[in-house]
Design an enzyme around this catalytic site. Structure first.
Site, PDB file in Angstrom:
ATOM      1  N   GLY A   1       0.787  -1.239   0.000  1.00  0.00           N
ATOM      2  CA  GLY A   1       0.000   0.000   0.000  1.00  0.00           C
ATOM      3  C   GLY A   1       0.818   1.288   0.000  1.00  0.00           C
TER       4      GLY A   1
ATOM      5  N   ASN B   1       4.436   4.991   8.790  1.00  0.00           N
ATOM      6  CA  ASN B   1       3.255   4.588   8.018  1.00  0.00           C
ATOM      7  C   ASN B   1       2.648   3.266   8.492  1.00  0.00           C
ATOM      8  OD1 ASN B   1       1.635   4.197   5.340  1.00  0.00           O
ATOM      9  ND2 ASN B   1       3.066   2.466   5.379  1.00  0.00           N
TER      10      ASN B   1
ATOM     11  N   TYR C   1      -9.999   2.176  16.284  1.00  0.00           N
ATOM     12  CA  TYR C   1      -9.148   2.640  15.165  1.00  0.00           C
ATOM     13  C   TYR C   1      -9.122   4.169  15.163  1.00  0.00           C
ATOM     14  CZ  TYR C   1      -7.218   3.568  10.559  1.00  0.00           C
ATOM     15  OH  TYR C   1      -6.435   4.046   9.531  1.00  0.00           O
TER      16      TYR C   1
ATOM     17  N   LYS D   1      -5.896   6.802  15.676  1.00  0.00           N
ATOM     18  CA  LYS D   1      -5.503   7.860  14.729  1.00  0.00           C
ATOM     19  C   LYS D   1      -5.668   9.261  15.347  1.00  0.00           C
ATOM     20  CE  LYS D   1      -3.933   5.340  11.399  1.00  0.00           C
ATOM     21  NZ  LYS D   1      -2.526   5.442  10.951  1.00  0.00           N
TER      22      LYS D   1
ATOM     23  N   GLY E   1      -8.178  10.029   3.294  1.00  0.00           N
ATOM     24  CA  GLY E   1      -9.482   9.375   3.311  1.00  0.00           C
ATOM     25  C   GLY E   1      -9.307   7.993   2.704  1.00  0.00           C
TER      26      GLY E   1
ATOM     27  N   PHE F   1      -5.600  -2.385   3.165  1.00  0.00           N
ATOM     28  CA  PHE F   1      -6.161  -1.914   4.433  1.00  0.00           C
ATOM     29  C   PHE F   1      -7.477  -2.623   4.795  1.00  0.00           C
ATOM     30  CE2 PHE F   1      -9.034   1.020   6.620  1.00  0.00           C
ATOM     31  CZ  PHE F   1      -8.291   1.413   7.718  1.00  0.00           C
TER      32      PHE F   1
HETATM   33  P1  NDP Z   1      -1.738  -1.894   3.974  1.00  0.00           P
HETATM   34  O1  NDP Z   1      -2.444  -2.952   4.734  1.00  0.00           O
HETATM   35  O2  NDP Z   1      -1.668  -2.025   2.500  1.00  0.00           O
HETATM   36  O3  NDP Z   1      -0.262  -1.692   4.552  1.00  0.00           O
HETATM   37  C1  NDP Z   1      -0.003  -1.713   5.930  1.00  0.00           C
HETATM   38  C2  NDP Z   1       1.496  -1.790   6.150  1.00  0.00           C
HETATM   39  O4  NDP Z   1       1.738  -1.739   7.568  1.00  0.00           O
HETATM   40  C3  NDP Z   1       2.092  -3.079   5.623  1.00  0.00           C
HETATM   41  O5  NDP Z   1       3.284  -2.790   4.937  1.00  0.00           O
HETATM   42  C4  NDP Z   1       2.370  -3.878   6.878  1.00  0.00           C
HETATM   43  O6  NDP Z   1       3.551  -4.643   6.713  1.00  0.00           O
HETATM   44  C5  NDP Z   1       2.629  -2.776   7.906  1.00  0.00           C
HETATM   45  N1  NDP Z   1       2.375  -3.276   9.251  1.00  0.00           N
HETATM   46  C6  NDP Z   1       1.184  -3.652   9.775  1.00  0.00           C
HETATM   47  N2  NDP Z   1       1.350  -4.141  11.008  1.00  0.00           N
HETATM   48  C7  NDP Z   1       2.681  -4.089  11.273  1.00  0.00           C
HETATM   49  C8  NDP Z   1       3.470  -4.462  12.376  1.00  0.00           C
HETATM   50  N3  NDP Z   1       2.933  -4.998  13.488  1.00  0.00           N
HETATM   51  N4  NDP Z   1       4.813  -4.278  12.322  1.00  0.00           N
HETATM   52  C9  NDP Z   1       5.370  -3.750  11.206  1.00  0.00           C
HETATM   53  N5  NDP Z   1       4.677  -3.346  10.128  1.00  0.00           N
HETATM   54  C10 NDP Z   1       3.346  -3.533  10.159  1.00  0.00           C
HETATM   55  O7  NDP Z   1      -2.487  -0.529   4.358  1.00  0.00           O
HETATM   56  P2  NDP Z   1      -2.225   1.013   3.944  1.00  0.00           P
HETATM   57  O8  NDP Z   1      -1.092   1.158   3.058  1.00  0.00           O
HETATM   58  O9  NDP Z   1      -3.536   1.555   3.535  1.00  0.00           O
HETATM   59  O10 NDP Z   1      -1.921   1.627   5.388  1.00  0.00           O
HETATM   60  C11 NDP Z   1      -0.770   2.395   5.681  1.00  0.00           C
HETATM   61  C12 NDP Z   1      -1.135   3.451   6.703  1.00  0.00           C
HETATM   62  O11 NDP Z   1      -2.111   4.333   6.142  1.00  0.00           O
HETATM   63  C13 NDP Z   1      -1.741   2.917   7.993  1.00  0.00           C
HETATM   64  O12 NDP Z   1      -1.201   3.633   9.078  1.00  0.00           O
HETATM   65  C14 NDP Z   1      -3.233   3.216   7.829  1.00  0.00           C
HETATM   66  O13 NDP Z   1      -3.863   3.348   9.065  1.00  0.00           O
HETATM   67  C15 NDP Z   1      -3.155   4.528   7.074  1.00  0.00           C
HETATM   68  N6  NDP Z   1      -4.354   4.922   6.353  1.00  0.00           N
HETATM   69  C16 NDP Z   1      -4.889   4.115   5.372  1.00  0.00           C
HETATM   70  C17 NDP Z   1      -6.013   4.548   4.689  1.00  0.00           C
HETATM   71  C18 NDP Z   1      -6.687   3.696   3.663  1.00  0.00           C
HETATM   72  O14 NDP Z   1      -7.845   3.989   3.308  1.00  0.00           O
HETATM   73  N7  NDP Z   1      -6.034   2.683   3.120  1.00  0.00           N
HETATM   74  C19 NDP Z   1      -6.637   5.864   4.957  1.00  0.00           C
HETATM   75  C20 NDP Z   1      -6.000   6.591   6.016  1.00  0.00           C
HETATM   76  C21 NDP Z   1      -4.890   6.154   6.665  1.00  0.00           C
HETATM   77  P3  NDP Z   1       3.740  -6.156   7.178  1.00  0.00           P
HETATM   78  O15 NDP Z   1       2.383  -6.791   7.235  1.00  0.00           O
HETATM   79  O16 NDP Z   1       4.657  -6.759   6.156  1.00  0.00           O
HETATM   80  O17 NDP Z   1       4.403  -6.023   8.506  1.00  0.00           O
HETATM   81  C1  8X3 Z   2      -8.588   4.648   6.847  1.00  0.00           C
HETATM   82  C2  8X3 Z   2      -9.759   5.385   6.342  1.00  0.00           C
HETATM   83  O1  8X3 Z   2     -12.202   5.942   6.783  1.00  0.00           O
HETATM   84  O2  8X3 Z   2     -11.573   3.586   6.788  1.00  0.00           O
HETATM   85  O3  8X3 Z   2      -7.939   5.317   7.877  1.00  0.00           O
HETATM   86  O4  8X3 Z   2     -10.980   5.018   8.610  1.00  0.00           O
HETATM   87  S1  8X3 Z   2     -11.176   4.966   7.190  1.00  0.00           S
END
Ligand code: NDP
Ligand code: 8X3
Length: 250
Positions: free
Chosen positions: A14, A85, A151, A155, A182, A188
């Protein structure tokens, strides 16, 4: 001029993966962190071992975080950009039926994990009087929504920490910024719904969500502003999204 070094957590998927790629394309060397080592190796293959150094740890494990980040090879140690991240949502349920393991996971990863990584990198930034921390918050850190409870709390904590860190670190020459996306289509929702791909896909149906690349481009812009500029906080939404729960779905 020497290439700057960025550490990106959650670089296996992601937003983190897209950010690692974007930063390498912009001339950074990237320390890429995550738990899934095969995905980190793929990134190294894709971008080159001179440009990416993989580090495998669970951000919940503070000893592992310490061991990995204090043993970076000298040529990878001078981290100037930290993208905090790594994180996820686990579950989507009313507070009265929430799962304790899900709550622990979200608070331990999204909040304490961010702190553990930051704690290891700050001495390097402070010594060099140069650093920029980008914390990935969320619209969920700005608005509570139904069933988002813990969650959202995690955040909101990232939001508070970003503001507080900016205050403490302004005297040390370290910039702190927050990116609050967003809906971004990544893994995710698959994680949130525990592998239910159909339910995850339905989150992004009927409108055009953000891509991880959209967020990576923003981060790439933020970390290449002149030294006197800090884009402190950005809320970035799909054009079809107006709030955490108002999305113009067709
Ligand atoms: P993904 O699930 O695609 O990626 C999440 C990443 O976090 C992976 O690389 C995973 O790596 C890593 N991760 C999770 N748990 C652990 C852990 N315990 N230790 C180390 N690494 C960890 O999701 P996103 O890219 O969407 O999420 C990235 C960030 O963006 C998060 O903080 C999320 O809350 C935030 N976000 C996402 C949104 C969305 O709509 N997608 C919107 C707003 C914020 P691995 O499993 O290999 O450890
Ligand atoms: C990820 C976006 O709206 O699912 O942080 O919480 S939401």
């Amino acid at each position: 001029m020497a290439q700057k070094i960025a550490l990106v957590t959650g670089a296996t998927s992601g937003i983190g993966r897209a950010t690692a790629i974007q930063l390498v394309q912009q001339g950074f060397k990237v320390v890429a962190a995550g738990r899934r080592s095969e995905r980190l190796q793929e990134l190294v293959q894709e971008l080159g071992q001179d440009q990416v150094f993989p580090v495998e740890f669970d951000v919940r494990d503070r000893d592992a975080v310490h061991a990995a980040l204090t043993s970076l090879p000298p040529e990878w140690r001078a981290v100037e950009v930290l993208v905090n991240n790594a994180g996820n949502a686990h579950g989507l349920a009313p507070i009265q039926s929430g799962d304790l393991d899900d709550w622990d996971a979200m608070l331990d990863i999204n909040v304490k994990g961010l702190l553990y990584v930051t704690k290891e990198i700050l001495p390097i930034m402070i010594e060099r009087k140069a650093g920029h921390i980008i914390n990935i918050g969320s619209i969920a850190g700005k608005e509570a929504y139904a069933n988002g409870n813990v969650y959202c709390a995690s955040k909101f904590a990232v939001d508070a920490l970003s503001k507080a860190m900016r205050i403490d670190l302004v005297h040390e020459g370290v910039k702190v910024s927050e990116v609050n996306p967003g809906a971004v289509e990544t893994e995710f929702s698959e994680v949130r719904f525990k592998g239910d791909k159909e339910r995850a896909a339905s989150v992004y149906q009927g409108f055009e969500p953000l891509t991880a690349h959209d967020i990576a481009e923003l981060i790439g812009f933020m970390v290449t502003r002149p030294r006197h500029v800090n884009i402190a906080e950005v809320l970035i939404l799909p054009a079809a999204q107006a709030s955490a729960t108002v999305i113009n779905k067709r």
